[in-house]
Enzyme design. Structure first.
Site, PDB file in Angstrom:
ATOM      1  N   ARG A  64       0.918  13.147   2.798  1.00  0.00           N
ATOM      2  CA  ARG A  64       0.041  14.040   3.562  1.00  0.00           C
ATOM      3  C   ARG A  64       0.590  14.349   4.941  1.00  0.00           C
ATOM      4  O   ARG A  64       0.279  15.388   5.518  1.00  0.00           O
ATOM      5  CB  ARG A  64      -1.383  13.470   3.629  1.00  0.00           C
ATOM      6  N   GLU A 101       0.198  -4.599   2.070  1.00  0.00           N
ATOM      7  CA  GLU A 101      -0.780  -5.670   1.884  1.00  0.00           C
ATOM      8  C   GLU A 101      -0.394  -6.559   0.705  1.00  0.00           C
ATOM      9  O   GLU A 101      -0.507  -7.774   0.769  1.00  0.00           O
ATOM     10  CB  GLU A 101      -2.168  -5.062   1.660  1.00  0.00           C
TER      11      GLU A 101
END
Length: 180
Positions: A64, A101
């Site tokens: 994006r 993560e």
């Protein structure tokens, strides 16, 4: 940023519950992109950040960030450099691995696209944990360029990305148009 523009941008960002997984509230910017007035306001605001900080090139982070950074580069009269996922660029690249993560990822730029005369503004849609932005700053510096700053549409403040990014910024600004 003026309150009217902030309200315009916020009104065009849709919350999508439980996407991409249960418990996540996804911030969908596609309604903002579909609205010419909102997209123009966003592009102008980010181009203004580039001008204020003396950027000579704009880096957009996949995916994006490409959508936002390319029109900002055109509006500001600057070059656009895509930062891609590993293996997506032909030719000689510089790559940077970073922690996610759950695991690691890697991003790349063309080695010849940046040089010592460049001041680079990193543009992306969202600052979450800051890992991708942090890796992009390292890539820019390894290419011999200077970091002009990081400009983002929206900072998810509760995820701590700003704190993670601060040391890597080395005094360069981080500007978020919206913080949620």
């Amino acid at each position: 940023m003026i309150a009217d523009m902030r309200e315009l941008l916020l009104s065009r960002i849709r919350d999508v519950s439980d996407y991409p997984q249960p418990g996540v509230m996804f911030k969908d910017i596609t309604p903002l992109l579909a609205d010419p007035a909102a997209f123009t306001a966003l592009t102008d605001a980010l181009a203004g950040v580039c001008a204020r900080h003396g950027a000579t090139k704009v880096v957009g982070l996949e995916a994006r960030g490409f959508i936002l950074a390319a029109p900002v580069a055109v509006r500001a009269g600057l070059g656009f450099i895509p930062v891609r996922k590993a293996g997506k660029l032909p030719g000689a690249t510089l790559s940077q691995a970073y922690e996610l993560e759950y695991g690691t990822a890697e991003i790349e730029i063309h080695a010849e696209d940046l040089g010592g005369d460049d001041r680079v503004m990193v543009i992306d849609d969202v600052l979450a944990t800051g890992g991708t932005a942090e890796a992009s700053l390292e890539l820019i510096r390894r290419a011999g360029a200077e970091v002009a700053g990081v400009a983002i549409l929206m900072e998810l403040g509760f995820l701590g990305g700003r704190a993670r990014l601060e040391p890597a910024l080395q005094g360069a600004p981080l500007e978020a148009l919206l913080t949620v």
